[in-house]
Design a protein around this motif. Structure first.
Motif, PDB file in Angstrom:
ATOM      1  N   ASP A 111       0.828  -1.192   0.000  1.00 57.54           N
ATOM      2  CA  ASP A 111       0.000   0.000   0.000  1.00 57.54           C
ATOM      3  C   ASP A 111       0.877   1.263   0.000  1.00 57.54           C
ATOM      4  O   ASP A 111       0.626   2.212  -0.749  1.00 57.54           O
ATOM      5  CB  ASP A 111      -0.853  -0.061   1.279  1.00 57.54           C
ATOM      6  N   LYS A 143       0.897   4.223  -2.965  1.00 57.50           N
ATOM      7  CA  LYS A 143       0.532   5.613  -2.628  1.00 57.50           C
ATOM      8  C   LYS A 143       1.659   6.576  -2.991  1.00 57.50           C
ATOM      9  O   LYS A 143       1.423   7.670  -3.499  1.00 57.50           O
ATOM     10  CB  LYS A 143       0.180   5.723  -1.147  1.00 57.50           C
ATOM     11  N   GLU A 144       2.893   6.148  -2.748  1.00 56.78           N
ATOM     12  CA  GLU A 144       4.024   7.013  -3.059  1.00 56.78           C
ATOM     13  C   GLU A 144       4.211   7.123  -4.584  1.00 56.78           C
ATOM     14  O   GLU A 144       4.544   8.197  -5.099  1.00 56.78           O
ATOM     15  CB  GLU A 144       5.293   6.474  -2.374  1.00 56.78           C
ATOM     16  N   SER A 159       1.818   7.057  -6.698  1.00 55.23           N
ATOM     17  CA  SER A 159       0.766   7.977  -7.113  1.00 55.23           C
ATOM     18  C   SER A 159       1.210   9.433  -6.908  1.00 55.23           C
ATOM     19  O   SER A 159       1.045  10.280  -7.782  1.00 55.23           O
ATOM     20  CB  SER A 159      -0.493   7.642  -6.307  1.00 55.23           C
ATOM     21  N   ARG A 160       1.818   9.704  -5.748  1.00 55.06           N
ATOM     22  CA  ARG A 160       2.271  11.057  -5.441  1.00 55.06           C
ATOM     23  C   ARG A 160       3.409  11.480  -6.383  1.00 55.06           C
ATOM     24  O   ARG A 160       3.395  12.574  -6.956  1.00 55.06           O
ATOM     25  CB  ARG A 160       2.756  11.098  -3.983  1.00 55.06           C
ATOM     26  N   ARG A 189      -6.979  -6.261   0.247  1.00 56.52           N
ATOM     27  CA  ARG A 189      -7.300  -4.825   0.275  1.00 56.52           C
ATOM     28  C   ARG A 189      -8.731  -4.558   0.737  1.00 56.52           C
ATOM     29  O   ARG A 189      -9.101  -3.397   0.953  1.00 56.52           O
ATOM     30  CB  ARG A 189      -7.087  -4.216  -1.117  1.00 56.52           C
ATOM     31  N   TYR A 242      -9.739  -0.023  -5.506  1.00 54.62           N
ATOM     32  CA  TYR A 242      -8.514   0.191  -4.718  1.00 54.62           C
ATOM     33  C   TYR A 242      -7.541   1.118  -5.451  1.00 54.62           C
ATOM     34  O   TYR A 242      -6.998   2.067  -4.863  1.00 54.62           O
ATOM     35  CB  TYR A 242      -7.863  -1.156  -4.391  1.00 54.62           C
ATOM     36  N   ARG A 250      -8.734   4.545  -5.034  1.00 50.30           N
ATOM     37  CA  ARG A 250      -8.531   5.064  -3.679  1.00 50.30           C
ATOM     38  C   ARG A 250      -7.092   5.523  -3.431  1.00 50.30           C
ATOM     39  O   ARG A 250      -6.872   6.494  -2.714  1.00 50.30           O
ATOM     40  CB  ARG A 250      -8.857   3.977  -2.628  1.00 50.30           C
ATOM     41  N   VAL A 251      -6.124   4.771  -3.981  1.00 54.96           N
ATOM     42  CA  VAL A 251      -4.725   5.194  -3.759  1.00 54.96           C
ATOM     43  C   VAL A 251      -4.309   6.300  -4.731  1.00 54.96           C
ATOM     44  O   VAL A 251      -3.156   6.715  -4.737  1.00 54.96           O
ATOM     45  CB  VAL A 251      -3.715   4.011  -3.811  1.00 54.96           C
ATOM     46  N   GLY A 252      -5.255   6.754  -5.538  1.00 51.79           N
ATOM     47  CA  GLY A 252      -4.982   7.944  -6.357  1.00 51.79           C
ATOM     48  C   GLY A 252      -4.325   7.665  -7.696  1.00 51.79           C
ATOM     49  O   GLY A 252      -3.810   8.581  -8.346  1.00 51.79           O
TER      50      GLY A 252
END
Lengths: 431, 431
Positions: free
Chosen positions: B186, B190-191, B193-194, B221, B228, B231-233
């Motif tokens: 996860d 997320k990273e 995505s950023r 998840r 999903y 959600r994590v972008g």
């Protein structure tokens, strides 16, 4: 590939039309020696359902279902044929088949001019079981140009059989070829059944390709398609049925029990939106399955490599990844095809005494490289392309070598085919 | 083919890396003039999901489902790569792609040695959006040879982006490439995505290819796969998702609304028994679809013509004969592929000002003959083969001409690739 599908590293000797030696210890002096340099020598591929007369109409009938495709496009175009256009259409198809390593076909011509397709078969050197299509049922959208009486249809079929069966050193065999139940009368199919038994001849037809087709058969015959074919006496090891998609349990059992030959046409079944035939199940039941490209306007190739890859891949999402393994699929296009036409004793594998029908498949292309640890049948079914075929031999005669056709004058054929298509299109009002 | 898919009879002028004139009234003096003699000049084909690092493993992993295929074969083999084998594998794939008219790919490498694949991309002249695979989730059958920490995975991806993005006159772009949700934490996703937003970079991953895969995602998840990813972008026009077969209604809507790019891989979806993606429905909903061959071991070709024909044919039995018409399918492999990578302004069609990425397709073969009354897109999708491609140009540079690769030393590559496969197989205990 011998009868056990062993892969042999060695040499093969051809004398006249037969394979006379095979293995690593051949001592012979040959007129010609080919160094295959690690490429594959395979049995010539066998396609048990094609329509040479339709090759000229490739791309003229896209994106239609079977009955519309026939009534709106294919029947009018077939009806527009003349002797020369039939000859060109057949030769065009045969050229493509040779370039893709196909050496034997089961062919269905149209109502008229079949002797001109036979002439192309004889001239080119291909091996074929072929016949004139029979369509004596009035109605159903058949045009006057294809309509024939029951008597004429039978008489012409018998005449062609008597005149051509066994011609070309046995390369041409003649079948009785009713189009499908819908376009034939009960009287015709019963007489075809009797004649075929009398002459020990093959019957080649379509069956249960399309849902509308099987519905029409049920309405007019009052029973399921294959049950009807069984009742009129056609089922058996000398009946070749193309497609066989929409079968119930009883029909599957009839086909297996009677050892009727099923010609599976994966590309055509997809392109005409017909369906996905239950081939893994039929094989498990013991059915006799072989492969064919069908005609050019419903494929739009005549390529045994494309059909093999499709036959393998199309089943896996429904039956799992081990369904239709490459080795089994390759057998469908070779020894099973030979069995379908009663020639398993002299075709379909590379063995001493069999006919020298074979092809050489390059594995030098980047898409075939490297090979270490790769199964030979995987390479032939999943990787190889018809453009990898370097040499094709039928009956001991080289018909294609390094992508050049040796029995067909290509520039002349292309010009003649162009004019033939123009003539047929004009005749049926397309330009 | 311009933006409206018009078929134009005329000439095309290339200066440096761009198309500078098009039509029947060009006045220019050129260094080189090609007479195409009625053959097709098409936009270079774009494949939005391939794995160059797997080309060497073609035929090493047949007849398995996705997760077994990865754990038993592909991950061990990828883990056995060395810098030279990665380079050879990439070049082998690129050679095959050029020979089939593909000029642009979206590529996924493996965990290590990605810079050597980048070098093959730069040396060969292909256009690619590529990235190192990210796999930081311990367990799930990943071997030590591919296991990496979250930090290392991110750092190496960023380093590759900083060093290589835009290299080769912009031909090489670098993406963040998590393998799939199962093999990523996860925190990593997320990273990614950023980072992708920060750098305006693409993310390329697999999603919802296989039923077992989506079940694992739901278990770990607690939600559906695409929900999903949303959600994590990650969803959006800079996410390329390969496969997208097992989607529910909500997931389809997320993909359409977010304009996420879907890479459809018809052969691979069949061969791994994954399923048949609902492409006609997704297109109707407005989804962004393009095409890819996936890796050589799950196909086993890298052939855009094969994928186009499959993309058309496979849907028809389920959606009817007019589903996926040739014209629409050809757009998926050209302008839609350009849109998938944010290059619709300079790739995917033949227009003045666009990059000179193009291919010449012969229509002289018997399988393409005659042509009167045949739709051009039908010829390209239903009839043509990669072996019909006569010339391939990327960025104004001819990389293949008359079946000869001009930027790849083929004999040297073949020998080196043979030794590379031998080395990798030995390293992972296969010989």
């Amino acid at each position: 590939m011998n009868a056990r599908q062993d892969v042999i590293n060695g040499d093969l000797l051809v004398e006249d039309s037969r394979i006379t030696a095979l293995g690593s210890n051949i001592t012979a002096s040959a007129d010609k020696v080919y160094d295959l340099q690690g490429d594959f020598l395979i049995p010539g591929l066998i396609q048990t359902h094609v329509h040479l007369c339709q090759t000229l109409f490739r791309g003229q009938a896209d994106d239609l279902e079977l009955l519309d495709w026939l009534r709106w496009k294919i029947w009018p175009l077939e009806g527009g044929h003349d002797p020369e256009s039939i000859y060109d259409s057949a030769l065009l198809g045969i050229g493509e088949l040779f370039l893709g390593g196909t050496t034997t076909i089961v062919d269905m011509e149209t109502v008229h001019h079949t002797e001109h397709a036979f002439q192309a078969i004889l001239d080119s050197g291909i091996r074929a079981l072929s016949g004139k299509v029979m369509m004596d049922e009035p109605g159903g959208g058949v045009l006057p140009s294809l309509q024939e009486s029951t008597e004429d249809s039978l008489q012409e079929s018998v005449d062609l059989f008597e005149k051509y069966h066994g011609q070309g050193n046995g390369r041409l065999e003649v079948a009785f070829t009713p189009r499908f139940v819908i376009s034939c009368t009960d009287a015709l199919l019963k007489e075809v059944s009797r004649l075929a038994r009398e002459k020990n001849a093959f019957v080649h037809t379509h069956a249960s390709e399309n849902r509308s087709e099987v519905r029409v058969v049920e309405e007019t015959r009052g029973m399921h398609n294959v049950v009807y074919l069984d009742r009129v006496g056609l089922t058996g090891p000398r009946l070749i049925l193309a497609h066989c998609i929409w079968l119930d349990d009883e029909e599957k059992e009839i086909l297996v029990r009677s050892r009727t030959r099923i010609a599976h046409c994966p590309s055509s079944n997809l392109k005409l939106a017909s369906g996905v035939a239950a081939i893994p199940e039929l094989l498990k039941r013991g059915a006799e399955i072989s492969l064919g490209a069908d005609g050019a306007p419903c494929n739009n190739n005549l390529d045994a490599f494309v059909e093999m890859r499709h036959a393998a891949l199309i089943q896996k999402p429904f039956c799992g990844p081990t369904a239709m393994p490459a080795r089994e699929v390759f057998a469908l296009a070779t020894i099973a095809g030979a069995r379908a036409i009663g020639h398993e004793h002299d075709l379909g594998s590379l063995e001493v005494g069999k006919k020298a029908d074979l092809a050489v498949v390059s594995r030098q292309g980047l898409h075939n490289w490297p090979n270490e640890g790769v199964d030979v049948y995987s390479q032939l079914v999943y990787q190889a392309r018809s453009s990898d075929v370097r040499l094709t031999m039928v009956d001991g005669r080289i018909v294609m070598e390094e992508r050049r056709l040796l029995t067909i004058d290509v520039p002349r054929l292309k010009e003649s085919a162009r004019r033939s298509l123009e003539r047929v299109r004009r005749r049926v009002g397309l330009n």
